[in-house]
Motif scaffolding. Sequence first.
Motif, mmCIF file in Angstrom:
data_model
loop_
_atom_site.group_PDB
_atom_site.id
_atom_site.type_symbol
_atom_site.label_atom_id
_atom_site.label_comp_id
_atom_site.label_asym_id
_atom_site.label_seq_id
_atom_site.Cartn_x
_atom_site.Cartn_y
_atom_site.Cartn_z
ATOM 1 N N GLY A 80 -13.809 -6.460 -4.026
ATOM 2 C CA GLY A 80 -15.037 -6.051 -3.598
ATOM 3 C C GLY A 80 -15.871 -5.947 -4.931
ATOM 4 O O GLY A 80 -15.566 -5.907 -6.041
ATOM 5 N N GLY A 81 -17.186 -5.938 -4.643
ATOM 6 C CA GLY A 81 -18.080 -5.734 -5.566
ATOM 7 C C GLY A 81 -19.672 -5.410 -5.107
ATOM 8 O O GLY A 81 -19.900 -5.099 -3.848
ATOM 9 N N VAL A 82 -20.383 -5.195 -6.252
ATOM 10 C CA VAL A 82 -21.894 -4.998 -5.969
ATOM 11 C C VAL A 82 -22.811 -5.853 -6.672
ATOM 12 O O VAL A 82 -22.518 -6.385 -7.913
ATOM 13 N N SER A 83 -23.551 -6.376 -5.831
ATOM 14 C CA SER A 83 -24.679 -7.556 -6.546
ATOM 15 C C SER A 83 -25.994 -6.967 -6.101
ATOM 16 O O SER A 83 -26.534 -7.184 -4.609
ATOM 17 N N GLY A 84 -26.852 -6.324 -7.092
ATOM 18 C CA GLY A 84 -28.245 -6.163 -6.708
ATOM 19 C C GLY A 84 -28.152 -4.931 -5.748
ATOM 20 O O GLY A 84 -27.476 -4.092 -5.801
ATOM 21 N N ASP A 85 -28.825 -5.202 -4.598
ATOM 22 C CA ASP A 85 -28.947 -4.099 -3.419
ATOM 23 C C ASP A 85 -27.919 -4.258 -2.613
ATOM 24 O O ASP A 85 -28.063 -3.833 -1.347
ATOM 25 N N SER A 86 -26.954 -5.221 -2.585
ATOM 26 C CA SER A 86 -25.879 -5.613 -1.630
ATOM 27 C C SER A 86 -24.381 -5.235 -2.200
ATOM 28 O O SER A 86 -24.330 -5.092 -3.618
ATOM 29 N N ASP A 87 -23.627 -4.848 -1.426
ATOM 30 C CA ASP A 87 -22.267 -4.684 -1.728
ATOM 31 C C ASP A 87 -21.539 -5.523 -0.731
ATOM 32 O O ASP A 87 -21.720 -5.916 0.180
ATOM 33 N N TYR A 88 -20.329 -5.819 -1.222
ATOM 34 C CA TYR A 88 -19.324 -6.618 -0.232
ATOM 35 C C TYR A 88 -17.857 -6.279 -0.703
ATOM 36 O O TYR A 88 -17.347 -5.720 -1.368
ATOM 37 N N PHE A 89 -16.970 -6.150 0.382
ATOM 38 C CA PHE A 89 -15.610 -5.932 0.230
ATOM 39 C C PHE A 89 -14.793 -6.851 1.366
ATOM 40 O O PHE A 89 -15.278 -6.835 2.638
ATOM 41 N N VAL A 90 -13.818 -7.597 1.094
ATOM 42 C CA VAL A 90 -12.933 -8.448 1.820
ATOM 43 C C VAL A 90 -11.519 -8.308 1.768
ATOM 44 O O VAL A 90 -11.164 -7.930 0.489
ATOM 45 N N ALA A 91 -10.518 -8.189 2.534
ATOM 46 C CA ALA A 91 -9.180 -7.965 2.541
ATOM 47 C C ALA A 91 -8.562 -8.754 3.480
ATOM 48 O O ALA A 91 -9.179 -9.073 4.731
ATOM 49 N N VAL A 92 -7.316 -9.272 3.108
ATOM 50 C CA VAL A 92 -6.374 -9.741 3.923
ATOM 51 C C VAL A 92 -4.875 -9.163 3.629
ATOM 52 O O VAL A 92 -4.842 -8.897 2.742
ATOM 53 N N LEU A 93 -4.508 -8.927 4.974
ATOM 54 C CA LEU A 93 -3.215 -8.270 5.092
ATOM 55 C C LEU A 93 -2.252 -9.106 5.581
ATOM 56 O O LEU A 93 -2.357 -9.778 6.512
ATOM 57 N N HIS A 94 -0.942 -8.922 5.528
ATOM 58 C CA HIS A 94 0.326 -9.412 6.319
ATOM 59 C C HIS A 94 1.338 -8.171 6.212
ATOM 60 O O HIS A 94 1.774 -7.867 5.203
ATOM 61 N N ASN A 95 2.003 -8.168 7.483
ATOM 62 C CA ASN A 95 2.882 -7.028 7.337
ATOM 63 C C ASN A 95 4.210 -7.811 8.127
ATOM 64 O O ASN A 95 3.809 -8.505 9.190
ATOM 65 N N GLU A 96 5.296 -7.389 7.899
ATOM 66 C CA GLU A 96 6.689 -7.519 8.773
ATOM 67 C C GLU A 96 7.480 -6.397 8.615
ATOM 68 O O GLU A 96 7.670 -5.704 7.684
ATOM 69 N N ARG A 97 8.498 -6.473 9.717
ATOM 70 C CA ARG A 97 9.765 -5.690 9.575
ATOM 71 C C ARG A 97 10.629 -6.123 10.488
ATOM 72 O O ARG A 97 10.144 -6.477 11.832
ATOM 73 N N ASP A 98 11.764 -5.951 10.238
ATOM 74 C CA ASP A 98 12.916 -6.744 11.097
ATOM 75 C C ASP A 98 13.296 -5.509 12.145
ATOM 76 O O ASP A 98 13.831 -5.833 13.377
ATOM 77 N N GLY A 99 13.104 -4.276 11.891
ATOM 78 C CA GLY A 99 13.309 -3.171 12.750
ATOM 79 C C GLY A 99 14.668 -2.368 12.532
ATOM 80 O O GLY A 99 15.591 -3.082 11.868
ATOM 81 N N PHE A 100 14.632 -1.064 13.111
ATOM 82 C CA PHE A 100 15.608 -0.280 12.943
ATOM 83 C C PHE A 100 16.824 -0.534 13.913
ATOM 84 O O PHE A 100 17.798 -0.532 13.683
ATOM 85 N N GLN A 101 16.141 -0.460 15.035
ATOM 86 C CA GLN A 101 17.153 -0.907 16.221
ATOM 87 C C GLN A 101 17.086 -2.340 16.265
ATOM 88 O O GLN A 101 16.343 -3.147 15.647
ATOM 89 N N ASP A 102 18.333 -2.794 16.885
ATOM 90 C CA ASP A 102 18.532 -4.354 16.853
ATOM 91 C C ASP A 102 17.346 -4.882 17.739
ATOM 92 O O ASP A 102 16.723 -4.427 18.885
ATOM 93 N N ASP A 103 17.072 -6.193 17.212
ATOM 94 C CA ASP A 103 16.050 -7.106 17.790
ATOM 95 C C ASP A 103 14.681 -6.548 18.160
ATOM 96 O O ASP A 103 14.031 -6.634 19.400
ATOM 97 N N THR A 104 14.298 -5.922 17.134
ATOM 98 C CA THR A 104 13.036 -5.403 17.139
ATOM 99 C C THR A 104 11.907 -5.787 15.813
ATOM 100 O O THR A 104 11.389 -4.962 15.233
ATOM 101 N N PRO A 105 11.923 -7.008 15.864
ATOM 102 C CA PRO A 105 10.943 -7.471 14.780
ATOM 103 C C PRO A 105 9.561 -7.321 14.988
ATOM 104 O O PRO A 105 9.122 -7.335 16.289
ATOM 105 N N ASN A 106 8.767 -7.112 13.844
ATOM 106 C CA ASN A 106 7.188 -7.237 14.390
ATOM 107 C C ASN A 106 6.562 -7.874 13.144
ATOM 108 O O ASN A 106 6.810 -7.767 12.138
ATOM 109 N N ARG A 107 5.333 -8.515 13.538
ATOM 110 C CA ARG A 107 4.798 -9.375 12.445
ATOM 111 C C ARG A 107 3.165 -9.112 12.812
ATOM 112 O O ARG A 107 2.916 -9.083 13.885
#
Length: 676
Positions: free
Chosen positions: A179-206
């Motif tokens: 993120g940042g500020v340039s003059g009268d403008s500001d910007y923010f970008v983000a990318v995320l990735h999440n994973e979990r195999d799960g507490f119960q059997d066969d419960t993955p999520n992506r």
Amino acid sequence: MGGAVQAEEGVDPRLATVVVTGNKASEAEQARAELDKVAGSVRVIDNKEVERGRAQNAEDVLAYQPGVFAQATSGTGANKISIRGSGLNTFYQGYVMGIKFLYDGMPISGPGGTQEDMLNMAAVDYTEVLYGANAFAHTALSLGGAINFVTHTGYTSPGARVRLDVGSFGYRKQELSYGGVSGDSDYFVAVLHNERDGFQDDTPNRGKDFIANFGHAFSPKLDTRLIVRYREEKLLNGSTLTKEQIEHDPTHNRLLSDRRKNGTTLISSKTTYTFDDDSKLEVGLGYNNYPLHNGWRYAATAQDWHSTDLNTVIRYLRTGDRLFGLPSDTTLTFSDTRLIDGDVTGYRQSDWVKVRHTDYTGSRDTVFALGNELQLDDQYWLSTGLSLINIDRTARIQYSITPNTSTFPDNVSYNDWHVAPRIGLRYQLSPEVQLFGNVSRSIDPPVTWQHGSTANPYLRPLDPQKGTTVEFGVRGSAGIFDGSLAIYRSWITDELLTVVISPATPTSDAVTANANASDTIHQGIEAGLDTRLWESSRGDSIVLRQAYTFNDFYYRNDDEFGDNELPSLPRHYYQAELQYRHSQGFYAGISVRSASSYYVDYANTLKAPSYTIWGAKVGYDDPGERWSVYLDARNLTDENYVTAANTAYDLKGVDSPNFYAGDGFGVYAGVSYRFE
């Protein structure tokens, strides 16, 4: 410094300059100060506090908020979230009812409900929780009010930042933002990735997210902001179990249940024009598209959902007027959420034959709201508001492989107007303590799929849920204490309730029914208290943070259930954290969460067991705000407990697979670093 500045000899004292320095209030602190003007219960959650531990889902973000019940199922974005018993049992793998959810003031809840995959709160700066009619500013008329997530900007999250989290049950999360500020403008970008195999059997999520926030000021009078959110998600849910199974084998997965979202897209813009006479105009436009493939691998009937909403919010704010000779601020708001394309198609999993197609296109919610804040004197403020809501619901079964032999129709269409007034009073008892009270009307329209989707060849006519709520409370600080207390009572008619007639099995889908109930009561106590038990001269401290909720929800002389309790939420719910903080950034603490038992059927014959689970956390925040690290341990005693439950009609005391298992003992760790 308490007096005039003495000028040096020969220097004009009018030219003397005094420079005052101090820390600028954060966006969350400014939001908290603004919401303190609301004559009712409101909370602001700074995400910096949340990120001092695992920040995985709504259960983490909404922890320690009195009156809010938020529990994850399967450890995913599927969360049961209820405020004051809103949608207390309308529960399907985390689908939330009775609360209006927004991002940056633009709704993600519409006639078709809320896209729950967006409740992962990615790249959020702070969260506003507005209970009941205290969410009037967002034209939220539901019993539960509204939750507004505010996205980071170039001002709140400058520079490049990377965060990595790992933990038990295969939990992994990576986030990169700039993120940042340039003059009268500001910007923010983000990318995320999440994973979990799960507490119960066969419960993955992506899942993976992309967030972009761009702002620009064309002039001191005109500014605009564009926000884009995109999320893909694929997961297997943990199934409901019996109490005996949770006690002896909570990791067991009774049957596989899958969900896939190939790309939920939210695009919103907000433009503000400030006039010269202490007034401004805000125009917000939003596009929400959320496809869903439910049961695409394992369910008896696979469901293909399509939903696209268009949102319009126009708000005119005027301050500094005089009404009856008193200072007056007025707000006029128009909001419209329109389902421009919505349907669901069911396919028989065994041979992919289409069994049913239901169309909801054209359904909408339109609200006109007029609000006023009148300062009666130096200590009293009177808040008044009037909302008109136009509810349009259209549901049509356009194709069914089986004929409709019931007494219910295959087409539901209605257009209703409702009035929702509100009046509130604030009293500033002292500079630090404020008393408040209000009376309000709530209107909860049924969402489209509550009328019916793919389970039956008919639709159920439903009326909007109506309620009248009285609330009294106090908030403020005194000495070592800082907290709030609210007491409320809601008289509800036509409450929208759901019953699980039969849970899902490996060969059949769950059978549920929605209906309007007889008269009910929702009442309770919401108490939050932070206590500084010790503080050193250099700023080290020990703070005890507590939140207690008392829920008392029941029928009023129902023909069949009398005064039975409404099922699905604990009567008593308590959370606390004792934390030591060092002035140089180190912190450590222990926490507890405790819930009483509660009924899971309307006949009040079977209860979910009570539980108490403990946690511990240690971490470090660099005083220069460059890097941080944490270690978060959950469920230290490895308690087998029920995190949430379905609601049944009459179980006759027999244990049944209606309970969701909470996670066992787990440890999570994370580190973040910000580049200059």
